[in-house]
Motif scaffolding. Structure first.
Motif, PDB file in Angstrom:
ATOM      1  N   CYS A  34       0.813  -1.219   0.000  1.00  0.00           N
ATOM      2  CA  CYS A  34       0.000   0.000   0.000  1.00  0.00           C
ATOM      3  C   CYS A  34       0.846   1.269   0.000  1.00  0.00           C
ATOM      4  O   CYS A  34       0.307   2.372  -0.184  1.00  0.00           O
ATOM      5  CB  CYS A  34      -0.932   0.001   1.219  1.00  0.00           C
ATOM      6  N   GLY A  83      -4.019   3.811   2.768  1.00  0.00           N
ATOM      7  CA  GLY A  83      -4.932   2.914   3.458  1.00  0.00           C
ATOM      8  C   GLY A  83      -6.305   3.575   3.467  1.00  0.00           C
ATOM      9  O   GLY A  83      -6.436   4.768   3.199  1.00  0.00           O
ATOM     10  N   ARG A  84      -7.390   2.873   3.669  1.00  0.00           N
ATOM     11  CA  ARG A  84      -7.390   1.453   4.008  1.00  0.00           C
ATOM     12  C   ARG A  84      -7.577   0.631   2.743  1.00  0.00           C
ATOM     13  O   ARG A  84      -8.280   1.041   1.819  1.00  0.00           O
ATOM     14  CB  ARG A  84      -8.460   1.272   5.089  1.00  0.00           C
ATOM     15  N   ALA A 121       0.261  -0.586   4.767  1.00  0.00           N
ATOM     16  CA  ALA A 121      -0.985   0.181   4.764  1.00  0.00           C
ATOM     17  C   ALA A 121      -0.987   1.093   5.983  1.00  0.00           C
ATOM     18  O   ALA A 121      -0.645   0.670   7.092  1.00  0.00           O
ATOM     19  CB  ALA A 121      -2.185  -0.750   4.788  1.00  0.00           C
ATOM     20  N   ILE A 130      -3.038   4.356   8.172  1.00  0.00           N
ATOM     21  CA  ILE A 130      -4.052   5.359   8.461  1.00  0.00           C
ATOM     22  C   ILE A 130      -3.453   6.303   9.489  1.00  0.00           C
ATOM     23  O   ILE A 130      -3.022   5.883  10.555  1.00  0.00           O
ATOM     24  CB  ILE A 130      -5.337   4.730   9.025  1.00  0.00           C
ATOM     25  N   THR A 140     -15.336   4.075   9.322  1.00  0.00           N
ATOM     26  CA  THR A 140     -14.333   4.286   8.287  1.00  0.00           C
ATOM     27  C   THR A 140     -13.393   5.430   8.621  1.00  0.00           C
ATOM     28  O   THR A 140     -12.336   5.561   8.023  1.00  0.00           O
ATOM     29  CB  THR A 140     -15.016   4.560   6.948  1.00  0.00           C
ATOM     30  N   GLY A 152      -7.479  -0.814  11.426  1.00  0.00           N
ATOM     31  CA  GLY A 152      -7.746  -1.593  10.234  1.00  0.00           C
ATOM     32  C   GLY A 152      -7.260  -0.970   8.949  1.00  0.00           C
ATOM     33  O   GLY A 152      -8.030  -0.911   7.977  1.00  0.00           O
ATOM     34  N   PRO A 153      -6.017  -0.493   8.868  1.00  0.00           N
ATOM     35  CA  PRO A 153      -5.545   0.096   7.601  1.00  0.00           C
ATOM     36  C   PRO A 153      -5.446  -0.926   6.473  1.00  0.00           C
ATOM     37  O   PRO A 153      -5.552  -0.566   5.311  1.00  0.00           O
ATOM     38  CB  PRO A 153      -4.169   0.654   7.965  1.00  0.00           C
ATOM     39  N   ASN A 200       1.988  -2.642   8.713  1.00  0.00           N
ATOM     40  CA  ASN A 200       0.837  -1.759   8.611  1.00  0.00           C
ATOM     41  C   ASN A 200       0.727  -0.954   9.897  1.00  0.00           C
ATOM     42  O   ASN A 200       1.170  -1.383  10.968  1.00  0.00           O
ATOM     43  CB  ASN A 200      -0.431  -2.584   8.383  1.00  0.00           C
ATOM     44  N   ALA A 226      -1.602   2.341  12.179  1.00  0.00           N
ATOM     45  CA  ALA A 226      -2.700   3.294  12.326  1.00  0.00           C
ATOM     46  C   ALA A 226      -2.390   4.189  13.501  1.00  0.00           C
ATOM     47  O   ALA A 226      -1.800   3.771  14.493  1.00  0.00           O
ATOM     48  CB  ALA A 226      -4.022   2.569  12.543  1.00  0.00           C
TER      49      ALA A 226
END
Length: 855
Positions: A10, A14-15, A34, A36, A78, A83-84, A109, A111
């Motif tokens: 990614c 993200g996500r 990923a 966020i 969202t 949860g990225p 990953n 967040a």
């Protein structure tokens, strides 16, 4: 939904996946990098709230829903931090939620966000799974299975940036450095299964402060993975099988940290009620996981936490650990710490709370090695902690075929005069409220070299501590087989204020009824207590303490070995008021004792010691009744099980001329309150080469029995079929009973002392003052209507000697000395069928080479 082995990089975006639906299958997928990164809303800082009313107006929801609409997980998920790589949402409309994930990898990953992003639902540095929508009905049912999934280097960051807790409800929730599974609605028959998975180098970090209006900001759960139940949970399970958790952690860099941390690797959280739920860890490995710098810290590797209100049930719920290993996990830098590796914690401080009912901890075939618990306050269990703030009903702990080795509690709080408690350098079990029908059972379990460093106020249980803080009824601690070797409370360079139970401590703070402690076939070797100068230690290996009243309680120590255990105040200053009781075993009745029984039979006690104490009682075993005793008994040995005491030592090596008293070179039984209808019986026991030295007052080179309270009535002491050889007292002021000493003071009536079919050989007293009863000494002060019988025994080659050739040296009764110090009436002394030969007395005044009777 295929096995194409796709790799998705990614590259900081993200996500990647946002999925809504009842069923999701992922196989052969790699997602990495990923990200966020949410901004922090500082539109309202803590300083802008000028009073509590203003704050309340800003934060009170405008609707009657259970949660503020703008923070509802479904309307704003969202935008939340978490949860990225994957956010999966399964709503209440699905009959059942199903997730299968296999042969997949989540790497690097991340967040991050602030308070609004982590209110209630924030979590999952790689994957966030939301099940249910927060409504009370219907319940959610889900089956989530992860097979051969790798989570590596994922992270979750919380950035308070000086902002205020948005709702002031202590409900900010940061969970799952890699994976967060959140059941938002009541859950029934839900399962989360991990098979052959790996969680490595995942973490949660709290970076900058949040202004919190209350005592705590929120909760951080699972440095690698978390499973949380926001509603009630029934028939739910979390199962890691053949899964590895390595180098995961939770850490805070906040300067004013009031967060609770749970599970450096895996955290399981129940927010409401839990019924028939289980967390099962099987064939799994937890290595190098960590929780650092929080408020309450639970489980450096694994935490199971119950936060339900006092009206909510926690029933038949358990943690099971089989064939797993926990190595070098750490719980560090906390205000209070629970479980260097594993924590089971039942919260709620109300004594009226619904009891924890029929819950359990089961550990079998596992290993705990070099786990650490560091705390500036109370600390329980460097390997495993079980703590219930609720009343406990039939809580069962069962641990078998498991090794606990080199655990360490590092107390970093105030110096030794503090009141902080450290309990269980290996396992610490704490019942805060009333406990009924609770059991702790250990079978063939080894505790080796577990210890604590620092100087906590009170330290209990170098290996195992079971602490009952409330009243107890029908509770039982049972240890069968196994070994406790080299465990300790305190080090010589940094002792603890009160140190009890170098290997095992069982502590009852309030009243106890029908409690039982049994130890059978256990080896206790080289365990130790190191108290601070001016304080005390009990039970170099094992201590049982009743602080309140005890009724029909039972202590049984059978067929066990106690060798080289010690209470040692090695830094004590000469004359400091230290009390050392029971170099191997100490039983303490601080409150009234009614018809309680202590049995020691079939055991071997060798080379145990009390060292450097002003008061030293029972170099091997000390049984102490500090308040009134009625109908209680002490039984040592039996015809079927020989009990031996060899080479035990009471020694104040510092400055014996200032020492107050040393009693019981092997065994001491002491009644310091009123005693009625009590029994002390020694049968088929062998006492050899036990030594007391370097004290002002000494009594009982092998055995000392004393009734020192305000009165003693209808009590009996029997010593039969026993051997006393080569035991000795050496001191400065007085030495009584080189082998056996009995003394009753203050209004003693209707007492009986019986010595029959015994052998006393080569025992002796050496003293600069009074040396009396080289083999046997029996004495009274203010005695009425009592009987002394010594029969069918041999007393040979015992001796009283002068330590120095002074005119103060008095020697009486080379073999037997019977005396009264004050008023005596109707006292009968019967000596029958004795062999008294080759005994020696010496000194400036010597009387009765074989026998002296002084009234």
């Amino acid at each position: 939904n295929n096995d194409s082995l796709a790799v998705i990089d990614c590259a900081g975006l993200g996500r990647f996946l946002l999925v809504r639906g009842a069923s999701l299958h992922i196989s052969g997928l790699t997602i990495k990098n990923a990200v966020i990164q949410n901004s922090v809303d500082n539109s309202k800082s803590g300083e802008e709230y000028d009073n509590e009313n203003d704050y309340a107006q800003e934060t009170t929801p405008t609707t009657t829903t259970s949660r503020p609409v703008h923070l509802d997980p479904w309307s704003a998920a969202t935008a939340s931090s978490g949860g990225p790589a994957l956010l999966w949402m399964c709503s209440q409309n699905a009959a059942a939620c199903s997730l299968t994930m296999s042969n997949s990898t989540f790497v690097n990953n991340s967040a991050s966000g602030g308070p609004n992003d982590f209110y209630l639902t924030g979590g999952g540095g790689a994957v966030l799974l939301l099940l249910g929508d927060g409504a009370a009905n219907p319940t959610v049912s889900a089956h989530l299975q992860f097979s051969n999934v790798v989570f590596d280097g994922n992270s979750l960051s919380y950035n308070g940036d000086g902002s205020i807790d948005p709702q002031g409800l202590e409900e900010m929730f940061v969970s799952g450095g890699a994976l967060s599974v959140q059941f938002q609605s009541p859950a029934n028959s839900c399962a989360v299964l991990f098979t052959d998975c790996q969680f490595t180098n995942n973490y949660i970090v709290l970076e900058t402060d949040t202004v919190c209006r209350f005592s705590g900001c929120g909760t951080v759960v699972g440095g690698a993975a978390s499973v949380s139940f926001a509603g009630s949970a029934q028939n739910c399970s979390v199962v890691p099988l053949r899964t590895t958790f390595s180098a995961n952690y939770i850490e805070s860099f906040m300067t004013n940290n009031t967060w609770d941390f749970m599970g450096g690797a895996l955290g399981v959280l129940f927010n409401v009620s839990a019924t028939n739920c289980i967390t099962t860890v099987a064939e799994s490995v937890f290595t190098g996981n960590d929780v650092e710098s929080g408020n309450r810290m639970m489980g450096g590797a694994l935490a199971m936490y119950f936060a339900g209100a006092d009206t909510q049930n926690i029933t038949n719920t358990s943690l099971s650990i089989t064939n797993s290993s926990f190595t070098a996990n750490r719980n560090g830098g906390s205000v209070s710490g629970f479980g260097g590796a594993v924590s089971v914690y039942f919260d709620d401080t109300a004594s009226t709370a619904v009891a924890v009912d029929r819950c359990s901890l089961y550990v079998h075939g596992s290993q705990f090695l070099q786990n650490t618990l560091k705390s500036t306050g109370e600390a329980f269990g460097a390997a495993i902690s079980v703590l219930s703030n609720r009343p406990a009903l039939a809580f069962h702990t069962f641990i078998a075929d498991t090794v606990f080795s080199e655990q360490n509690v590092n107390y970093a709080g105030e110096p030794a005069w503090s009141s902080d408690i450290v309990a269980g350098n290996g396992i610490g079990i704490f019942y805060s409220e009333i406990s009924s029908n609770c059991t702790t059972v250990l079978q063939n379990t080894t505790f080796r070299a577990n210890n604590n460093t620092g100087g906590a106020g009170k330290v209990y249980g170098g290996g195992l501590a079971v602490w009952y803080n409330g009243d107890t009824l029908n509770c039982r601690v049972q240890i069968e087989g196994g070994q406790f070797d080299g465990n300790s409370n305190g080090y010589a360079s940094d002792q603890d204020q009160y140190a009890s139970g170098g290997a095992v401590a069982v502590y009852h703070r309030l009243d106890s009824t029908s409690s039982e402690i049994s130890v059978t076939g256990v080896k206790f070797t080289s365990n130790a207590n190191y108290p601070t100068s001016g304080y005390s230690a009990q039970g170099g290996a094992l201590t049982v303490q009743f602080m309140g009243d005890s009724v029909t309680c039972s202590i049984k120590v059978l067929d066990s070995l106690f060798a080289n255990n010690v209470n040692n105040c090695s830094d004590c200053l000469p004359g400091s008021a230290n009390e050392l009781r029971g170099g191997a075993l100490s039983v303490m009745f601080y409150g009234r004792s009614s018809y309680s029984t202590t049995v020691v039979s079939g055991c071997t006690f060798t080379q145990n010691a009390n060292l450097n104490g002003l008061v030293e009682l029972g170099a091997a075993v000390a049984i102490n009744f500090l308040e009134d005793a009625d109908g209680s008994s002490v039984l040592v040995g039996s015809q079927q099980h020989l009990t031996s005491f060899t080479g035990n030592v009471n020694d104040n090596m510092l400055a014996f001329e200032t020492s107050e008293m040393v009693r019981g070179g092997a065994l001491g039984v002491f009644f310091e309150g009123t005693a009625e209808n009590c029994v002390v019986a020694v049968q088929s026991a062998v006492f050899t080469n036990n030594v007391q030295r370097n004290s002002a007052v000494l009594s009982g080179g092998a055995v000392d029995v004393r009734l020192n309270g305000s009165s003693a009535t209808n009590c009996s002491t029997r010593v039969v079929d026993s051997v006393f050889a080569n035991n000795s007292n050496t001191g400065q002021k007085s030495s009584l009973g080189g082998g056996l000493s009995f003394f009753a003071s203050n209004l003693a009536s209707s007492l009986s002392v019986t010595v029959a079919r015994c052998s006393f050989q080569n025992n002796g007293n050496t003293n600069s003052g009074l040396a009396a009863g080289g083999g046997l000494s029996i004495g009274f002060a203010q005695v009425t209507g009592s009987l002394v019988q010594v029969s069918d025994s041999a007393l040979t080659s015992n001796a009283n000697k002068a330590l120095t050739a002074t005119t103060n040296a008095v020697s009486q009764g080379g073999a037997v000395h019977v005396y009264t110090n004050d008023l005596a009436s109707d006292l009968r002394v019967e000596l029958d069928n004795l062999m008294i030969s080759d005994n020696v007395i010496g000194g400036a005044s010597a009387k009765g080479g074989g026998l002296s009777v002084n009234a």
